[in-house]
Scaffold this motif. Structure first.
Motif, short mmCIF file in Angstrom:
data_model
loop_
_atom_site.label_atom_id
_atom_site.label_comp_id
_atom_site.label_asym_id
_atom_site.label_seq_id
_atom_site.Cartn_x
_atom_site.Cartn_y
_atom_site.Cartn_z
N THR A 104 0.85 -1.18 0.00
CA THR A 104 0.00 0.00 0.00
C THR A 104 0.89 1.24 0.00
OG1 THR A 104 -0.07 0.09 2.41
CG2 THR A 104 -1.77 -1.23 1.32
N PRO A 105 0.34 2.42 -0.27
CA PRO A 105 1.19 3.62 -0.28
C PRO A 105 1.98 3.84 1.00
CG PRO A 105 -0.91 4.10 -1.30
CD PRO A 105 -1.02 2.71 -0.74
N ASP A 106 1.45 3.36 2.14
CA ASP A 106 2.19 3.53 3.40
C ASP A 106 3.02 2.30 3.75
OD1 ASP A 106 0.19 1.79 4.11
OD2 ASP A 106 -0.61 3.00 5.73
N GLY A 107 3.05 1.29 2.86
CA GLY A 107 3.96 0.18 3.04
C GLY A 107 3.37 -1.08 3.64
N HIS A 108 2.05 -1.18 3.80
CA HIS A 108 1.44 -2.40 4.34
C HIS A 108 1.32 -3.45 3.24
CE1 HIS A 108 -1.29 -5.15 6.37
NE2 HIS A 108 -1.18 -4.45 7.48
N TYR A 136 -1.05 -4.59 19.25
CA TYR A 136 -1.40 -5.73 18.43
C TYR A 136 -2.40 -5.30 17.36
CZ TYR A 136 0.97 -8.94 21.56
OH TYR A 136 1.93 -9.60 22.28
N VAL A 137 -2.34 -5.94 16.20
CA VAL A 137 -3.22 -5.55 15.11
C VAL A 137 -4.43 -6.46 15.05
CG1 VAL A 137 -1.32 -4.60 13.74
CG2 VAL A 137 -1.99 -6.99 13.40
N PRO A 180 6.60 12.43 19.66
CA PRO A 180 5.87 11.18 19.93
C PRO A 180 5.27 10.63 18.64
CG PRO A 180 5.35 12.83 21.59
CD PRO A 180 6.15 13.52 20.53
N TYR A 181 5.16 9.32 18.57
CA TYR A 181 4.59 8.71 17.37
C TYR A 181 3.22 9.29 17.07
CZ TYR A 181 2.89 5.25 14.07
OH TYR A 181 2.38 4.64 12.94
N ALA A 182 2.99 9.65 15.82
CA ALA A 182 1.75 10.32 15.42
C ALA A 182 0.67 9.28 15.12
CB ALA A 182 1.99 11.20 14.19
N TRP A 183 -0.04 8.86 16.16
CA TRP A 183 -1.11 7.89 15.97
C TRP A 183 -2.28 8.55 15.21
CZ3 TRP A 183 -0.63 2.90 17.16
CH2 TRP A 183 0.32 2.52 18.12
N PRO A 184 -2.73 7.99 14.11
CA PRO A 184 -3.90 8.54 13.43
C PRO A 184 -5.18 8.18 14.17
CG PRO A 184 -3.13 6.58 12.27
CD PRO A 184 -2.13 6.85 13.36
N ARG A 185 -6.13 9.10 14.20
CA ARG A 185 -7.43 8.82 14.82
C ARG A 185 -8.18 7.74 14.06
NH1 ARG A 185 -10.64 12.76 17.52
NH2 ARG A 185 -12.33 11.25 17.23
N SER A 186 -7.96 7.70 12.74
CA SER A 186 -8.72 6.76 11.91
C SER A 186 -7.83 6.28 10.78
CB SER A 186 -9.96 7.44 11.34
OG SER A 186 -9.57 8.56 10.55
N GLY A 187 -8.26 5.23 10.10
CA GLY A 187 -7.47 4.73 8.99
C GLY A 187 -8.22 3.69 8.20
N GLU A 188 -7.64 3.31 7.07
CA GLU A 188 -8.24 2.27 6.23
C GLU A 188 -7.14 1.49 5.52
OE1 GLU A 188 -10.22 3.37 2.55
OE2 GLU A 188 -9.36 5.38 2.67
N LEU A 189 -7.43 0.22 5.30
CA LEU A 189 -6.66 -0.61 4.39
C LEU A 189 -7.60 -0.95 3.25
CD1 LEU A 189 -4.69 -3.00 6.78
CD2 LEU A 189 -3.72 -1.32 5.19
N MET A 230 2.85 -1.41 10.05
CA MET A 230 1.82 -2.08 10.86
C MET A 230 1.45 -1.29 12.11
SD MET A 230 2.51 -6.15 10.74
CE MET A 230 1.31 -6.43 12.02
N LEU A 231 2.37 -0.50 12.62
CA LEU A 231 2.09 0.22 13.86
C LEU A 231 0.89 1.14 13.69
CD1 LEU A 231 3.11 0.56 16.75
CD2 LEU A 231 4.54 2.44 15.94
N LYS A 232 0.75 1.70 12.52
CA LYS A 232 -0.34 2.62 12.24
C LYS A 232 -1.70 1.97 12.47
CE LYS A 232 -2.20 5.14 8.21
NZ LYS A 232 -1.92 5.50 6.79
N TYR A 233 -1.80 0.66 12.25
CA TYR A 233 -3.08 -0.04 12.31
C TYR A 233 -3.27 -0.80 13.62
CZ TYR A 233 -2.83 1.13 7.41
OH TYR A 233 -2.72 1.82 6.23
#
Length: 884
Positions: free
Chosen positions: A330-334, A386-387, A458-467, A377-380
């Motif tokens: 994916t564009p972010d590497g997943h 854990y994912v 600090p790691y920028a955790w997104p509030r939301s996301g999609e695969l 994977m950390l993003k998700y």
């Protein structure tokens, strides 16, 4: 292939990587490290406890074997699984035509040959319980049987059975000992370690020299029924790299090793599957074997397929790195498969890319997406890192080892990704799930002595996301492990998907509580094909008792179920939320097996820094029946009435239809309660990761439906406390459509059985229909929320005190019943008494808008939104734009 064409292509590769070729040296070692780096590694061991711990661990493990080898050199060699009987030193093995198992052998070599694994899976009992593999010490020396005594974990006795994939695993353990000894020899110069490793390597290579790849389906490997299993012999290729000076000095026949390495390079280039993770998962072994070849022309020949050229033959072959980055990341590497599969192919791709870099091929510079893949994977991840366990996978987490390797290269190039990568690493280490001293030889030899000294946020955790490939949508509120909230909704047709419709998982109290079941004993086992990969194993809705893939399938690979479509979401993936307390998703799905339309609206409502809950509204228009299913970790589940009195359940057999494709037949301890006309509560009682009590409170507004509770088969995605244990579940069933009267559930995770915040949840019946839902959530402190759902932004609800037009809305009232806030999620209008929010615009409705208004008395308020809105606060008109 025409030789002239090959030469021209090799020439182009050579020119393209001219810098790498100028720097290339033929010395050894050259795969993971260069000889000039030895002092740096010795310094790392001396100066860093984590590296010293790794060295000592490998030294302590292999040294007893090395000492024994000095006086009994045959001891370890006799335990390697070989074809030793004269006349049965097989050179060829044949599969069943499908690559599942070996059915016969042929040929006879002048020396013992290496036994190949006879099946693609480890052995399990009929019910799916695993067998225990014997230790090296327990192996029969010079074993000539194709069977082995293995401990049955169900009976506690040993069965004499085919060891199947254990063959490769056992040999792999001995291979790992050889690599440990080879590295110690390289670092310390003690030739007793070299002799131990070289004798294992030489016995193996003598046999493989006479062997051919397994005959059959293209999934078969050289020494394993699957090309994936050839990774078990990666350690011996690496050992050769460290042992080379000793092998040459002692007169070992080096040409046979070259022959063996080319067999691996050829097998892994042209076999396996290119249309899933297989080819990527063997990339490191392929690159190690290729770069171990001394013939430069042969080396370049195989490298072209790694770097630039695909070898597609039907489903067989591999994709080049160029195609992989384009098609599989994916564009972010997943990696475009379930989360548990990301680490497997990506870790091997990164190791392969690292070795290519080490040998002058700047692949990270050419494909910077590889940097993103090292920590995508950390993003998700849920707040415990854990994912989600959707699809054919377990519950994985971001690989710190892959991130370490990426950091080595990124720091070497002074890449801009380094601060972000270090923010990710700090998050992983801060959660205590990574110990550098457990990173093995790869860590000892290749990782940086110290992390880069860079300024990081600090790691920028997104509030939301999609695969997108998996149609996985998540909303997160808070990143604290214990207090954070997060859910994910998922469903699509992709490699290793499950038949699950619109399935969800819920997080709370430090654990993934509302779980996806993950995989069964193995992909061919009846439990996996009939339950784990089917609807009943997931938190979803089954239509007509027949929801399934088309055609029905339960095996690994892609199963055709259609895909979830996103109708509305706030915040959208990667965007800032308009409210710190609210978010939602509205997804739609057509169950193609029953032609059932479904709609699922899920939301998070945060009520304090430490409390909050989930809302789930699920519509399904099948006229025959609909079953809402929810699984949670825990020891028990109890239904009760509004006052907390347990419902009297009756033993029952769960209703199934014909072949029961959803898998309801696997539920056990089934009980039901019919004719319930009042609000129903449920309580899952569980233990958290530290053994503390945690609970999931469930609130089900009054509805004319039947309630079931049961136990699932043992699952492996329930965390440490519930690994491989049956778990409680409940279902709500209606034998009519569930569109005009949808399933509604509110879930509140809590560390208390009796002191959760919600006291009641009720449907506002007069405002509910096939297009809208309105419920009221009351809390013990007297505060409340009115939650509003519409099937589209233009749907409208009107009552005496409030009105709404949108996809999702929340009206929050304080303990005195005064308006506290309004949340409009992708809609046109929300109002309560004297406060009104309207989307701005010239059309009849304006533009669908998300906005949040917090009221602090009649004169104080705050506003945020993603589109302009007009606000009327007790007669005062405010026009809010994005610049306000």
């Amino acid at each position: 292939m025409n030789r002239v064409v090959v030469f021209l292509f090799i020439l182009s590769v050579s020119v393209f990587y001219s810098i790498g070729q100028d720097q290339y040296q033929y010395g050894h070692p050259r795969l993971l490290v260069k000889d000039a780096e030895k002092k740096d590694i010795l310094d790392k061991i001396e100066q860093h406890e984590w590296a010293r711990s790794i060295f000592n661990e490998h030294y302590d493990k292999v040294t007893p074997y090395v000492k024994r080898h000095e006086s009994a050199p045959e001891w370890i060699l006799d335990r390697y699984l070989m074809n030793r009987v004269e006349g049965k030193r097989y050179t060829h093995a044949y599969d069943d035509g499908e690559g599942h198992c070996i059915v016969r052998y042929s040929g006879n070599a002048p020396v013992p040959t290496v036994r190949v694994s006879t099946h693609k899976r480890n052995p399990v009992t009929e019910s799916g319980a695993p067998y225990v593999m014997p230790s090296i010490e327990e192996l029969v020396p010079n074993d000539t049987s194709m069977y082995m005594w293995l401990l049955n974990t169900e009976t506690g006795k040993k069965d004499f059975i085919d060891p199947q994939q254990f063959v490769s695993v056992i040999n792999g353990e001995i291979n790992d000992l050889a690599l440990s000894a080879a590295v110690i020899y390289w670092l310390k110069g003690d030739e007793s370690y070299a002799r131990f490793a070289a004798d294992i390597l030489d016995q193996w290579a003598q046999g493989v020299y006479y062997q051919e790849p397994i005959v059959g389906a293209c999934r078969t490997g050289l020494l394993d029924i699957q090309t994936l299993g050839d990774n078990r012999y990666q350690s011996l290729i690496l050992a050769y790299d460290f042992l080379y000076p000793f092998l040459k000095k002692e007169g070992y026949e080096l040409s046979r090793y070259q022959n063996v390495f080319e067999k691996f390079a050829s097998t892994l280039t042209f076999r396996g599957f290119w249309n899933n993770n297989w080819y990527a998962a063997v990339s490191a072994t392929l690159v190690y074997a290729t770069l171990s070849l001394d013939d430069k022309e042969k080396q370049d020949y195989y490298l072209q397929f790694v770097l630039e050229r695909d070898t597609i033959d039907g489903a067989c072959g591999r994709l080049s790195l160029a195609t992989t980055v384009k098609e599989w990341l994916t564009p972010d590497g997943h990696w475009k498969e379930p989360g548990g599969y990301h680490n497997f192919p990506v870790s091997n791709l990164i190791k392969a890319a690292f070795t290519l870099e080490k040998n002058g091929y700047p692949v990270f510079q050419q494909y910077p997406a590889l940097f993103g893949a090292t920590y995508a994977m950390l993003k998700y991840s849920f707040p415990n890192l854990y994912v989600s366990a959707f699809g054919d996978t377990g519950r994985a987490f971001q690989s710190p080892e892959t991130l370490e390797t990426g950091l080595v290269v990124a720091a070497g190039y002074n890449r801009p990704e380094v601060p972000g990568m270090m923010a990710a690493m700090n998050t992983i280490t801060g959660h205590g799930i990574y110990d550098r001293s457990k990173s093995g030889l790869m860590g000892l030899l290749t990782y940086l002595p110290d992390f880069p000294d860079v300024e990081t946020q600090p790691y920028a955790w997104p509030r939301s996301g999609e695969l997108d490939f998996a149609r996985f949508y998540f909303q997160r509120n808070g990143t604290d492990e214990k207090r954070g909230l997060m859910y994910g909704v998922q469903g699509a047709s992709y490699n290793h998907n499950h038949c699950n419709g619109m399935a969800m998982e819920l997080y709370g109290c430090g654990e993934v509580m509302g779980i996806d079941a993950g995989t069964g004993p193995n992909y061919e086992h009846p439990l996996h094909q009939g339950y784990f990969s089917q609807w009943a194993a997931h938190n979803t809705v089954v239509a007509a008792g027949r929801s399934s893939s088309v055609p029905f399938s339960g095996a690994a690979g892609k199963k055709n179920i259609g895909q979830v479509e996103l109708a509305a979401m706030e915040p959208l993936a990667g965007k800032n939320g308009v409210s710190p307390y609210h978010s939602f998703t509205d997804t739609r799905y057509l169950d193609i097996s029953t032609q059932t339309n479904q709609l699922r609206t899920m939301g998070i409502i945060r009520t304090s820094d430490s409390t909050g809950y989930y809302i789930d509204i699920f519509r399904s228009d099948n006229p025959v029946s609909n079953d809402y299913i929810y699984h949670n970790i825990g020891d028990s589940f109890v239904f009760s009435d509004q006052s907390g009195n347990p419902l009297q359940m009756e033993p029952a057999k769960y209703p199934v239809v014909e072949k029961d494709h959803p898998g309801f037949r696997f539920f056990t301890e089934v009980e039901k309660k019919e004719d319930v006309r009042e609000n129903v509560r449920g309580l899952f009682s569980a233990k958290g990761g530290q053994g503390e009590e945690i609970f999931m409170h469930v609130f089900l507004p009054a509805s004319d439906k039947t309630y079931y509770r049961a136990k699932s088969p043992a699952v492996r995605t329930g965390g440490r406390q519930y690994f491989n244990r049956p778990l409680p579940l409940f279902t709500v069933r209606t034998e009519k459509e569930a569109w005009t009267d949808p399933f509604i559930a509110v879930f509140e995770p809590s560390g208390s059985k009796d002191k959760n915040t919600i006291s009641s949840v009720e449907r506002i019946a007069e405002l509910c229909d096939g297009e809208n839902t309105a419920i009221r959530v009351r809390h013990a402190d007297g505060s409340s929320q009115i939650i509003l759902q519409g099937n589209g932004a233009e749907r409208s609800i009107q009552s005496d005190h409030f009105s709404f037009s949108g996809s999702f809305g929340v009206i929050s009232l304080d303990v005195n019943g005064n308006l506290e806030s309004l949340y409009l999620g992708e809609g046109y209008h929300i109002a309560y008494d004297g406060v009104k929010v309207n989307a701005a615009g010239s059309s009849a409705f304006g533009t669908p808008t998300s906005a949040f208004v917090r009221i602090n008395g009649k004169d104080e308020y705050s506003v945020s939104g993603n589109q302009p809105v007009k606000i009327d606060v007790y007669g005062t008109i405010i026009h809010y734009s994005l610049t306000d």
